[in-house]
Design an enzyme around this catalytic site. Structure first.
Site, short mmCIF file in Angstrom:
data_model
loop_
_atom_site.label_atom_id
_atom_site.label_comp_id
_atom_site.label_asym_id
_atom_site.label_seq_id
_atom_site.Cartn_x
_atom_site.Cartn_y
_atom_site.Cartn_z
N GLU B 89 1.16 -1.35 -0.07
CA GLU B 89 0.40 -0.42 -0.28
C GLU B 89 0.57 1.16 0.07
OE1 GLU B 89 -1.86 -1.22 3.85
OE2 GLU B 89 -1.94 0.78 4.12
N CYS B 121 -3.08 -4.79 4.20
CA CYS B 121 -2.45 -5.76 4.02
C CYS B 121 -1.59 -6.79 3.79
CB CYS B 121 -1.92 -5.36 6.54
SG CYS B 121 -1.68 -4.31 6.55
N ARG B 209 -11.79 0.65 17.43
CA ARG B 209 -12.01 -0.14 18.26
C ARG B 209 -12.80 -1.32 17.26
NH1 ARG B 209 -11.78 -1.16 23.67
NH2 ARG B 209 -13.10 -2.46 23.23
N HIS B 244 -1.15 -12.49 10.49
CA HIS B 244 -0.70 -10.67 10.53
C HIS B 244 -0.78 -10.51 11.76
CE1 HIS B 244 -0.30 -7.02 8.83
NE2 HIS B 244 -1.99 -6.73 9.13
N ASN B 276 4.29 -3.14 11.88
CA ASN B 276 3.69 -3.78 11.33
C ASN B 276 3.95 -2.98 10.15
OD1 ASN B 276 1.47 -4.66 9.73
ND2 ASN B 276 0.04 -3.29 10.74
#
Lengths: 133, 356
Positions: B89, B121, B209, B244, B276
């Site tokens: 990305e 991702c 969240r 992931h 990440n």
């Protein structure tokens, strides 16, 4: 920026493709089509291993146009394992850690770009050999 | 799902990973630097530090090094590669493929496919799944898939602690040459707007969240459970698993929900030390695991991409791994090769300072 000029140089820039003289075996970088030693035509392509050592170096604090954002950076004469001397930036190393004779390897990195909307130019730089294999 | 057996994604011809290579840039930003800048150093941090690319690095240069590592392991003629696919990305150009530059640099041009993939991702595993199909159908002898990112984190945002740079290249070829045979894969996708970046926007937006239960966990579990059911396996059948890793907590919890132990995910759980790496996250966990796996080991890998979906893969490691893995730097070497930077240096390296 001359897009066509950068495009023409992409093979030598990305992967250190030079030439070998079929007459005397000398390896040439950058490719010049004529042997510097025996003056025979030399158009056979030869891909260098990218291994070499720092022959001499200097650190740039006042960069030419297109390289301002990278200062300070170190430019070296790199003696390739196959013979030729190549001028290139060093990367992944602080200026104070560079030494003559330091073993280096070629990596392909971003060299410059023609502003935020222009072409990005990639090419060889050298870094100290720190990873195994 | 009534018929997962038939819906497992399997190839006609057996295929596997014939080469793999990782790349992590050497700069590390400690999460404490981000916390110090935006919260006065109060509150917890999700990881220890994240990998940051230098001024002369982007997804193109990083993909080239990972691809060269994969080729050094496979020891094949790059002219035999019929696809170079890069998932990210953070492609440097919006229009102009990353993949053609990578293909040119590794000597795979001109008789090859090349394309860039995008699915947050999971763009890397998406490219990998396409490569599996390309080789498994007989259309190509080798196909190179890469997941690589230099992820964007909005200053002060929760994701700034973790948005990192790194990834891996996975070369797919026939099972006979493989270091790990691909047994099957499974994809699970829905329209879930948990995280996105609009065209021309510098930083992504996310649903806080909302990124947890309906997004990450639903899709990871959906793909993993269908694959395990289809293969008639449980977590106990596997030596290793990679999920992931947007942080350390999510993959640990996903592992626990599926019955995997902390020891099974430990080799591939890199987010505490590099952050990440987005499209690189699952695949670099895989390369780290392949670096230590033994012949016969079973490995489960499950990616997750916002938007949202997961790809799950089951691998069986072969004897060939022992001959191949020392031919290129290991993932761990890239992780331990590190130089700490402060927040100010980070803002310069990541172009966060607006000069005009």
């Amino acid at each position: 920026m001359e897009v066509s000029r950068h495009w023409r140089l992409r093979t030598q820039r990305y992967s250190l493709v030079g030439e070998i003289c079929p007459n005397c075996g000398v390896k040439l970088f950058p490719p010049r089509d004529v042997c510097l030693e025996c003056e025979a035509p030399a158009k056979e392509l030869f891909t260098f291993t990218g291994l070499g050592e720092v022959y001499s170096y200097t650190t740039i604090y006042d960069a030419p146009a297109g390289f301002e954002r990278y200062v300070p950076y170190t430019v070296a004469l790199v003696k390739l394992a196959e013979g030729p001397l190549v001028t290139a930036q060093l990367t992944d190393v602080a200026a104070e850690d560079v030494q003559m004779g330091m073993p280096v390897e070629m990596v392909t990195r971003k060299l410059t770009e023609d502003g935020p909307e222009g072409m990005i130019v990639y090419g060889y730089k050298f870094r100290p050999i720190s990873l195994t294999a | 799902m009534n018929d997962t057996q038939n819906s497992l994604m399997k190839t006609d011809k057996p295929v596997g990973i014939v080469g793999y290579g990782a790349y992590v840039p050497r700069f590390r930003l400690p999460a404490s630097e981000v916390s110090k800048m935006w919260t006065g150093g109060t509150g917890g941090v999700p990881i220890q530090e994240k990998a940051v690319n230098g001024l002369d690095e982007d997804v193109v240069s990083m993909s080239i090094e990972a691809a060269r590592n994969a080729l050094n392991r496979a020891e094949i003629d790059p002219q035999l590669i019929r696809a170079v696919w890069v998932g990210s990305e953070s492609h440097p150009y919006a229009v102009k493929p990353t993949s053609t530059i990578v293909a040119e640099a590794i000597g795979a041009v001109p008789h090859t496919q090349a394309a860039d993939w995008e699915f947050a991702c999971k763009a890397g595993t998406e490219a990998m799944q396409a490569a599996i199909g390309f080789v498994g159908s007989g259309m190509a002898r080798y196909a190179l898939s890469i997941g690589m990112d230099t992820a964007q984190g909005r200053p002060g945002d929760a994701l700034e602690y973790t948005a990192a740079a790194g990834g891996a290249a996975i070369l797919i070829g026939s099972a006979a040459e493989a270091v790990a045979i691909i047994e099957a894969s499974y994809s699970f996708v829905t329209d879930t707007p948990d995280f996105w970046r609009r065209a021309h926007a510098q930083y992504p937006s996310h649903g806080d969240r909302f990124t947890g239960e309906p997004a990450y966990f639903k899709h990871i579990m959906g793909a993993a459970e269908a694959l395990l059911t289809g293969l008639e396996r449980t977590a106990a059948d596997y030596q290793w698993a990679i999920f992931h890793q947007p942080n350390a907590k999510f993959p640990e919890r996903a592992a626990e929900m599926l019955g995997f132990s902390k020891a099974q995910i430990q080799p591939g759980l890199l987010s505490p030390r590099i952050g990440n790496t987005y499209a690189g996250s699952a695949v670099i966990g895989l390369t780290a695991t392949l670096d230590i796996a033994q012949p016969g080991d079973l490995i489960l890998m499950v990616s997750y991409g916002s938007g949202a979906g997961s790809d799950a893969f089951s691998f069986r490691v072969t004897d060939h791994i022992l001959a191949v893995r020392d031919r290129a730097p290991k993932t761990e070497e890239y992780i331990t090769r590190r130089q700490l930077i402060d927040y100010a240096t980070y803002t310069r390296y990541r172009d966060k300072l607006k000069m005009a």
